[in-house]
Design a protein around this motif. Structure first.
Motif, mmCIF file in Angstrom:
data_model
loop_
_atom_site.group_PDB
_atom_site.id
_atom_site.type_symbol
_atom_site.label_atom_id
_atom_site.label_comp_id
_atom_site.label_asym_id
_atom_site.label_seq_id
_atom_site.Cartn_x
_atom_site.Cartn_y
_atom_site.Cartn_z
ATOM 1 N N MET A 1 -2.845 1.740 2.313
ATOM 2 C CA MET A 1 -1.608 2.465 2.116
ATOM 3 C C MET A 1 -1.932 3.916 1.752
ATOM 4 O O MET A 1 -2.919 4.204 1.097
ATOM 5 C CB MET A 1 -0.798 1.798 1.007
ATOM 6 C CG MET A 1 0.573 2.389 0.839
ATOM 7 S SD MET A 1 1.651 1.473 -0.288
ATOM 8 C CE MET A 1 2.212 0.196 0.806
ATOM 9 N N THR A 2 -1.084 4.814 2.169
ATOM 10 C CA THR A 2 -1.265 6.244 1.906
ATOM 11 C C THR A 2 -1.173 6.531 0.412
ATOM 12 O O THR A 2 -0.293 6.036 -0.277
ATOM 13 C CB THR A 2 -0.184 7.051 2.658
ATOM 14 O OG1 THR A 2 -0.261 6.741 4.044
ATOM 15 C CG2 THR A 2 -0.366 8.535 2.467
ATOM 16 N N VAL A 3 -2.084 7.358 -0.060
ATOM 17 C CA VAL A 3 -2.081 7.785 -1.459
ATOM 18 C C VAL A 3 -1.607 9.232 -1.493
ATOM 19 O O VAL A 3 -2.168 10.094 -0.811
ATOM 20 C CB VAL A 3 -3.497 7.668 -2.079
ATOM 21 C CG1 VAL A 3 -3.509 8.228 -3.497
ATOM 22 C CG2 VAL A 3 -3.970 6.225 -2.047
ATOM 23 N N THR A 82 8.861 -1.587 1.143
ATOM 24 C CA THR A 82 8.394 -0.547 0.222
ATOM 25 C C THR A 82 9.293 0.678 0.369
ATOM 26 O O THR A 82 9.616 1.066 1.490
ATOM 27 C CB THR A 82 6.935 -0.160 0.556
ATOM 28 O OG1 THR A 82 6.138 -1.335 0.593
ATOM 29 C CG2 THR A 82 6.375 0.791 -0.477
ATOM 30 N N THR A 101 5.708 4.246 -0.295
ATOM 31 C CA THR A 101 4.956 4.189 -1.537
ATOM 32 C C THR A 101 5.809 3.507 -2.599
ATOM 33 O O THR A 101 7.002 3.807 -2.710
ATOM 34 C CB THR A 101 4.503 5.597 -2.013
ATOM 35 O OG1 THR A 101 3.815 5.451 -3.248
ATOM 36 C CG2 THR A 101 5.651 6.555 -2.163
#
Length: 115
Positions: A1-3, A82, A101
């Motif tokens: 997942m993108t941070v 999400t 996120t």
């Protein structure tokens, strides 16, 4: 997942291994001055995003770049279930980011304060 990470000058997105492979980049950075708008969506958006380059598993996962017929360029990393952070950009490589996120509300609030 993108941070997502940000400070008082920039927003940085770091992509996981598979995201980086599909998006053809490991990270992106934008100055906070490029952020035109910030919105939090409760979840998946089913709007027409345009022509894509990347992976879409309908209703479950979208990791791709999109170009809408109107010319809008989007970078998308959405996962079903999400919240989605929608960030409008001005003068950047992409016009819009759609990033899933679990901390979308907190990140949106933090970015609003930082800009």
């Amino acid at each position: 997942m993108t941070v997502l990470q940000y400070d008082d000058r920039r927003l940085r997105l770091d992509f996981g291994r598979w995201e980086a492979l599909l998006l053809r980049r490991s990270h992106l950075e934008f100055p906070l001055t490029a952020i035109a708008r910030i919105e939090v969506l409760p979840g998946w958006t089913s709007e027409v995003l345009g022509l894509r380059s990347g992976l879409v598993i309908s209703g479950f996962l979208k990791i791709a770049t999109f170009r809408h017929p109107s010319g809008v360029r989007r970078l998308v990393s959405m996962h079903r279930g999400t919240p989605v952070l929608r960030i409008g950009l001005a003068g950047a490589e992409f016009d819009e980011l759609l990033i899933s996120t679990p901390t979308a509300v907190a990140v949106a609030d933090g970015l609003r304060v930082a800009r």
